[in-house]
Every structure is written in C-alpha cells, then in structure tokens.
Design a protein around this motif. Structure first.
Motif, PDB file in Angstrom:
ATOM      1  N   ALA B  82       0.835  -1.195   0.000  1.00 49.93           N
ATOM      2  CA  ALA B  82       0.000   0.000   0.000  1.00 49.93           C
ATOM      3  C   ALA B  82       0.873   1.250   0.000  1.00 49.93           C
ATOM      4  N   TRP B  83       1.941   1.188   0.762  1.00 49.16           N
ATOM      5  CA  TRP B  83       2.864   2.324   0.834  1.00 49.16           C
ATOM      6  C   TRP B  83       3.491   2.586  -0.538  1.00 49.16           C
ATOM      7  N   LEU B  84       3.886   1.480  -1.179  1.00 48.03           N
ATOM      8  CA  LEU B  84       4.505   1.585  -2.498  1.00 48.03           C
ATOM      9  C   LEU B  84       3.532   2.197  -3.508  1.00 48.03           C
ATOM     10  N   ARG B  85       2.297   1.694  -3.490  1.00 44.19           N
ATOM     11  CA  ARG B  85       1.287   2.203  -4.425  1.00 44.19           C
ATOM     12  C   ARG B  85       0.988   3.658  -4.155  1.00 44.19           C
ATOM     13  N   CYS B  86       1.044   4.004  -2.878  1.00 45.10           N
ATOM     14  CA  CYS B  86       0.696   5.369  -2.494  1.00 45.10           C
ATOM     15  C   CYS B  86       1.772   6.371  -2.907  1.00 45.10           C
TER      16      CYS B  86
END
Lengths: 349, 244
Positions: B82-86
């Motif tokens: 999620a962090w990466l996508r964000c």
C-alpha cells in the motif's frame, strides 16, 4: 546512496515504508459524502429498516403500555363509568363495583390501596386460575357484546375481571368492540380504569425483559422483521460493493489499506442503520400510542402509562437496530476490503 | 548508466483456468530507467496487461522477479505494498476512475491523505497540481461536471499527488477523442519532462509513439522487440504496417 552528514529517515533507508493507518475522521468524511450522493438508494434500504424497527417498537411499546396499565399486585381490570353521574341518572351502581372501589377513584385512594395489598407473587395455581378466568372473561365479553347497550352499562357486575397482564392484550379486540358499541349509543364517558396500579420496574435481564413483554406470535413476527431488515442491509451493502468495484480498486491503487475500506463500509451501513432505526422508533411509538389511545381512551393511557418503559424499549430497539445494521455489513465490508486493486483497470461494465 | 526504476527478471505468469494453464507471460526481461517515457504495445491477449499490472505491483509473478526501485515486489506485505502504491506509483486508468463522490480537489488530495499529509498541506499541493494540469478554475467541480479529458487531467494530477517515481497509465487515451487524447499525451510528456517522473503506458494509440522514448512490443507473452524513438522516426512508415 544517502549523502554523508544528511539525516536519513527510516523509510529511505529501508526503501519501502509501511503505510500508515488513517484516523476514523477521514473515513467518516468519505462515508458521509458517498451516502449523500447515493441518497435515493440509501432511502430504499433505510425504508426497510424503518418498517422493521417501527414494527418492533410498536410491539414493545404496546406491551409496556399494557404492562403499565395492568395492576400490580391485584391485577384487576374493571370497566368504569362516571359512577356518580350515572347514579344520579338512576342506575344502580353498587352492583358494578366492589364496595371499596365504588367510591370516587382519587389518586390518594389508589395509592392507599396499592400499599394495602402487597400480595405475594402469583403462584402456579394462580396462573391456572388466571387462564380459566380469561376464558370466562372472553365468554362474558361475548355475552356483553350481544346485549343491549343500556343493559351493558347497567349490569357492571357481569363485566369481566382480568387478572394476568397478558389477559388484557388478549381481550383487547373484544373490549374495543364493546367500547365502540357503547360509544355509538351515547355512552361516551365509558373508560377503562385500572386500580390500584403502579407498573413494576424491569429488573430482569435486558433480553429477557424484552422477550417477556411479547407473546410467542409477536416474538416470531419481530424475529422475521429483524431478519428482513438484516437481509435488506446485507443486500444493499453487497450491491454497493459490486457497483463500486472500480472506486474501491482505485482507492487501493492510491494506497488505501484494507482496514480503511472496512471502516468505510461499516460507517456507511451504521449511518443508514441509525437513521432508519431512529425513524422506525418514532413511527412505531406514535403508532402504538394511537392504537392504545383508540382502545383505552386518552385519559387512561396518559395517566397510567409509564413513559420510562417507552424509553427503555426505545433504547433496546436502537441497540437491536444498530447491531443488525453493523452485523449485516460484516460480509460486504470484508468482500470490499479483499477486492483486488486490479479491478480498477477493468474496462467492461 | 542511468538508474533503473523498474526491472523484471525472467518474469512468468501462469493463470490456471480449470485444468488448462494459460501462460500470459513466458519470461520477460525488461529494464526501465528513471525519467524514461515507455510505451508497452501489443495486441490484446499478448500479455501486455499482465506485464503492466506486474510492473505496477498489482499482480505477482508465478516465476521470476519484479523490482520496483530495487525492491522485490513479491517480498512486500500488505502495508508495504500500500505504501509503495501510495508514494512510488501513480496510476492512470482508461476509465479515469475519478471517485464520483468527491470534487476534483478532493480526488487529488486523497492519496496525500493516505500518505499522512494534513488537510491544509494537501489542499495547497492539490490546488497547485490541478493548476498545473490546467484545471485551476475547477477545483470544486464534481466528476460529472467535468468532460472526459478534464477527468483524465484530474487523474493525472492525482497520480502526481505524492511525487511518485513512476506513472503507470493504462490506455490513458482509450476513452477519449483524437484531440483530447493528444492533449493528454502532451500533458503526460510535460510531466515526464518537468518532473522527471518515469511514465509507463500500455496503449494501442499510435499517437503515443512520438512521445515515447522507447516502445516495448509484446507478443505471445514475450518481448517481441524494443524500439527507440530515434530508430522510429526513420522508419515511421513501417510502424504503421506492423500494427495492421
């Protein structure tokens, strides 16, 4: 490589950080927005909750109403006319009432009686007696219904005496018929009076209390209504998940965590549930009041009704409504949260 | 040599459909460098979409490795993904996917909220980004009040929200008319030039070719060939023939 002397934060060192959890306030904000835009659809869902809860509430209020109308501990329900007035008109009122009740029923006197009679709990024998008496009471009411109104008003000795709390509910229809018949003939001042009476405050467990107030048929109907309401919310939420697959996928692509999506759906469903439940409580209460007033007369209802009982039912119903709406959202919320972000890329539909 | 931002090593992806196995990718080796503008082209069913999802961290390979910014995507847990996508990736979709209940500005600030920015910071940055894509006067418009091209502009601003390393655009011009499509391509190119963000698009749109630094042709789950724009300009006539 980080330059020397520069403060390097942890995320940079690890290359990849962990996504933070968002506060509830953000979820509330978004949930409210999406509710607003789907107002019409939400209304349909809400309507099913309103109906189910209104039904539940009206059952509960009617039963608390009856409970407070019935007398403890004597459980005597008698039909009362304005004795003195009728006596002046030449009726023999002494036949209608036991001597101690044949006086004007002042509040003091009622309280006095209440104190005087502190009977023990009804025994099993009393219960059976009560059942027998109920059967007799029904017969008596039938006989009364066949009689001439003037005779009904006269022969009060023949009017039934009801002993158990449920009895009044069971003969309610007949009593209404009788009352209407008398009203039609001009005996407008006939009222149901109960004495002496104070409602017993609820002391049993909450669920027991609610259940005890309903008879088997009501319990069954209430269960059905709750089930319909539960399935209604479940279905509406599931529909909303399927309809918004792209929105959910996009949010996940933008970095939303599963827990955030779950929050969103729970909030939405509990908002719908709350609104529906509150409306249902109001409607159910008003309906049962209207019904009670038309059956027993406005005076007897407002004098005897214990409104804390209504408040109690309202809180209970609110609890049930909220539990239903949150419970019904568990599965849809989970399926939304587990949704693959790739669905955001889908072009069909 | 330039830094590679996305690297795939012998990536294979097998889908099981009942008893049959569908080999969507049969070993892809690809290196995409920081600041590049890459177009992935190929007929439908070529595995183009699968590769694209793989690069975007939306799918995991059956075999092989995908590195985004030197991080093996398969090793990440849900929070890290999620962090990466964000923060690292900005997504642009064919169907725009603007959240319908939010205004243009709220759409742009949403990923910033997910990244933990305060509302004020997010609003300021969001307004700046929307201004940059030419929607400075439409901050508080709802999606249904915006045209397709404008919605895609909002999506570009949203993709840029957390200053990502990569923008992934899946058929960004697929639902747009010719002119609007060209504008969107120009805008993506502009973002690529000014912000040095790596742009990766999957597309059928020939207009995209002139903007791309390199074009990766996918066929039957393999890289058919990789062309540079410099080669392309010389052989422009031939490209048209290939896609027939």
């Amino acid at each position: 490589m980080p330059e020397e002397g520069r403060i390097v934060d942890e995320t940079e060192m690890r290359k990849v950080g962990k996504q933070i959890k968002l506060p509830w306030s953000k979820a509330v904000e978004i949930a409210v927005k999406s509710m607003k835009i789907r107002f019409g659809r939400s209304l349909v869902t809400t309507a099913s909750i309103v109906l189910a809860i209104a039904f539940l509430m009206s059952i509960l209020t009617s039963t608390t109403l009856i409970t407070s109308l019935k007398t403890e501990p004597i459980r005597q329900v008698i039909l009362h006319r304005e004795i003195h007035e009728k006596a002046q008109q030449g009726f023999d009122v002494s036949l209608a009432f036991p001597e101690d009740l044949a006086l004007e029923p002042t509040r003091e006197r009622v309280q006095e009686l209440d104190k005087a009679v502190k009977a023990p709990k009804i025994s099993a024998l009393d219960k059976r007696l009560g059942q027998a008496e109920l059967a007799v009471a029904k017969l008596e009411l039938d006989v009364l219904l066949q009689s001439e109104p003037s005779r009904i008003a006269q022969d009060k000795a023949k009017w039934p005496i009801l002993r158990t709390k449920a009895d009044l509910v069971r003969v309610e229809g007949k009593w209404q018929l009788l009352w209407r018949k008398l009203q039609k003939e001009g005996y407008t001042d006939v009222e149901l009076e109960i004495r002496p009476g104070t409602p017993t405050p609820p002391r049993m467990g909450f669920v027991n209390m609610l259940l005890k107030q309903m008879d088997a048929r009501d319990r069954w109907l209430a269960l059905l209504a709750s089930l319909v309401c539960f399935v209604g919310i479940w279905n509406a939420m599931l529909m909303s998940v399927h309809e918004r697959f792209r929105e959910i996928g996009t949010m996940k692509c933008l970095g939303a965590l599963e827990s955030f999506i779950v929050k969103l759906y729970f909030l939405e469903s509990s908002f719908i549930g709350m609104a529906g439940t509150l409306m249902g409580i109001l409607i159910g209460f008003l309906l049962s009041m209207v019904r009670a007033v038309s059956a027993f007369g406005i005076g007897s209802v407002f004098e005897n009704y214990d409104f804390s009982g209504a408040l109690f039912s309202a809180i209970g119903t609110l609890l049930i409504g909220s539990l239903l709406s949150v419970g019904a959202a568990i599965f849809p919320a989970r399926s939304a949260a587990k949704m693959d972000p790739v669905v955001a890329m889908r072009v069909d539909e | 040599m330039e830094n590679s931002i996305v690297r795939t090593r012998d990536v294979k992806r097998v889908y099981k459909m009942g008893d049959t196995e569908v080999h969507a990718l049969r070993g892809i080796n690809l290196e995409i460098y920081t600041g590049e503008y890459i177009s992935i082209m190929g007929p439908s069913g070529s595995g183009k979409t699968t590769l694209f999802n793989m690069i975007g961290g939306l799918d995991k390979p059956t075999e092989g490795k995908v590195y985004i910014d030197e991080v093996d995507v398969a090793q990440l847990d849900a929070y890290e993904l999620a962090w990466l996508r964000c923060r690292k990736i900005g997504y642009i979709f064919q169907t725009f996917n603007i959240i319908p209940v939010m205004t243009a500005l709220e759409n742009v600030t949403l990923p910033m909220t997910f990244a933990g920015l305060t509302s004020d910071e997010a609003r300021e940055k969001g307004a700046m980004l929307l201004d940059k894509v030419g929607l400075g006067d439409r901050l508080n418009h709802k999606p249904f009040e915006l045209s397709g091209g404008q919605q895609q502009r909002v999506a570009i601003a949203r993709a840029m929200a957390n200053s990502p390393a990569v923008i992934l655009a899946d058929e960004p011009t697929g639902n747009l008319d010719l002119n609007t499509g060209s504008e969107i391509i120009d805008l993506l190119k502009e973002m690529n030039d000014t912000s040095k963000v790596t742009v990766i698009t999957a597309t059928h749109d020939m207009k995209m070719l002139s903007a791309s630094d390199r074009i990766v042709w996918i066929r039957d789950g393999r890289v058919d060939r990789i062309e540079k724009r410099s080669d392309l300009e010389i052989e422009e006539g031939k490209i048209g023939g290939v896609t027939e």
